[in-house]
Design a protein around this motif. Sequence first.
Motif, PDB file in Angstrom:
ATOM      1  N   GLY A 235       9.092  16.579  20.042  1.00 63.53           N
ATOM      2  CA  GLY A 235       9.897  15.419  19.650  1.00 63.53           C
ATOM      3  C   GLY A 235      10.878  15.754  18.539  1.00 63.53           C
ATOM      4  N   THR A 236      10.439  16.552  17.585  1.00 65.69           N
ATOM      5  CA  THR A 236      11.327  16.954  16.491  1.00 65.69           C
ATOM      6  C   THR A 236      12.458  17.832  17.006  1.00 65.69           C
ATOM      7  OG1 THR A 236       9.522  16.805  14.908  1.00 65.69           O
ATOM      8  CG2 THR A 236      11.434  18.117  14.262  1.00 65.69           C
TER       9      THR A 236
ATOM     10  N   THR B 255      19.606  16.505  19.258  1.00 63.08           N
ATOM     11  CA  THR B 255      20.421  15.319  19.524  1.00 63.08           C
ATOM     12  C   THR B 255      21.273  14.958  18.318  1.00 63.08           C
ATOM     13  OG1 THR B 255      18.727  14.509  21.037  1.00 63.08           O
ATOM     14  CG2 THR B 255      20.330  12.908  20.244  1.00 63.08           C
ATOM     15  N   VAL B 256      20.680  14.973  17.134  1.00 67.48           N
ATOM     16  CA  VAL B 256      21.437  14.636  15.922  1.00 67.48           C
ATOM     17  C   VAL B 256      22.563  15.641  15.702  1.00 67.48           C
ATOM     18  CG1 VAL B 256      21.282  14.501  13.403  1.00 67.48           C
ATOM     19  CG2 VAL B 256      19.567  13.371  14.818  1.00 67.48           C
TER      20      VAL B 256
ATOM     21  N   VAL C 284      11.715   3.798  19.191  1.00 70.04           N
ATOM     22  CA  VAL C 284      12.420   4.962  18.637  1.00 70.04           C
ATOM     23  C   VAL C 284      12.423   6.104  19.643  1.00 70.04           C
ATOM     24  CG1 VAL C 284      12.306   6.746  16.846  1.00 70.04           C
ATOM     25  CG2 VAL C 284      12.050   4.341  16.232  1.00 70.04           C
ATOM     26  N   ALA C 285      11.301   6.329  20.310  1.00 68.03           N
ATOM     27  CA  ALA C 285      11.229   7.390  21.313  1.00 68.03           C
ATOM     28  C   ALA C 285      12.184   7.125  22.474  1.00 68.03           C
ATOM     29  CB  ALA C 285       9.796   7.524  21.834  1.00 68.03           C
TER      30      ALA C 285
ATOM     31  N   TYR D 233      19.457  11.771  23.816  1.00 65.23           N
ATOM     32  CA  TYR D 233      19.360  13.158  24.278  1.00 65.23           C
ATOM     33  C   TYR D 233      19.932  13.305  25.689  1.00 65.23           C
ATOM     34  CZ  TYR D 233      17.214  17.681  25.407  1.00 65.23           C
ATOM     35  OH  TYR D 233      16.990  18.978  25.787  1.00 65.23           O
TER      36      TYR D 233
ATOM     37  N   LEU E 286      14.913  15.589  18.702  1.00 62.85           N
ATOM     38  CA  LEU E 286      15.631  14.791  17.704  1.00 62.85           C
ATOM     39  C   LEU E 286      16.674  15.626  16.971  1.00 62.85           C
ATOM     40  CD1 LEU E 286      15.952  12.153  16.081  1.00 62.85           C
ATOM     41  CD2 LEU E 286      14.192  13.042  14.539  1.00 62.85           C
TER      42      LEU E 286
ATOM     43  N   VAL F 151      15.837   7.796  21.170  1.00 63.56           N
ATOM     44  CA  VAL F 151      16.101   9.234  21.022  1.00 63.56           C
ATOM     45  C   VAL F 151      16.217   9.896  22.395  1.00 63.56           C
ATOM     46  CG1 VAL F 151      15.137  11.418  20.196  1.00 63.56           C
ATOM     47  CG2 VAL F 151      15.091   9.403  18.736  1.00 63.56           C
ATOM     48  N   THR F 152      15.370   9.506  23.327  1.00 65.26           N
ATOM     49  CA  THR F 152      15.427  10.075  24.676  1.00 65.26           C
ATOM     50  C   THR F 152      16.743   9.732  25.364  1.00 65.26           C
ATOM     51  OG1 THR F 152      13.029   9.949  24.873  1.00 65.26           O
ATOM     52  CG2 THR F 152      14.280  10.153  26.925  1.00 65.26           C
TER      53      THR F 152
END
Length: 118
Positions: A99-100, A106-107, A28-29, A36, A103, A32-33
């Motif tokens: 991280g949040t 990015t979202v 998941v990391a 991003y 995230l 997401v990275t």
Amino acid sequence: MKQLTFETLIAVFEEIFGRGLFWTMVAVAVVVTLAYLYVLIRDRHLSARKFLLAQMFMPLGAIASVIFVQRVTHSSFADIGGPVDWIVLLGVAGAGAVGTAILVYTVQSLTKGRQTAE
């Protein structure tokens, strides 16, 4: 354990979280990275408005990450002993906050599409 190696860290994290959960979190990391980085390359700038909203979610991410680690490790706040425990707890909170923010930014960028400067 005389040396701290990357393999030792992987083994410790697999022991703490369990092999499946740990590698799921890593996957998941990575996703997401990569998302991003895609957003940053696509937009070629950071949106101040999106970044501000992402920063507003940072305290929630910090709290959620600490609670998540406490639940997964079957620990409680009463188990926190010395300064190293507090440093690790603050590190978990910091990682969760950053991280949040990544995230959320990015979202927002992926759902709203590319914003022009006009």
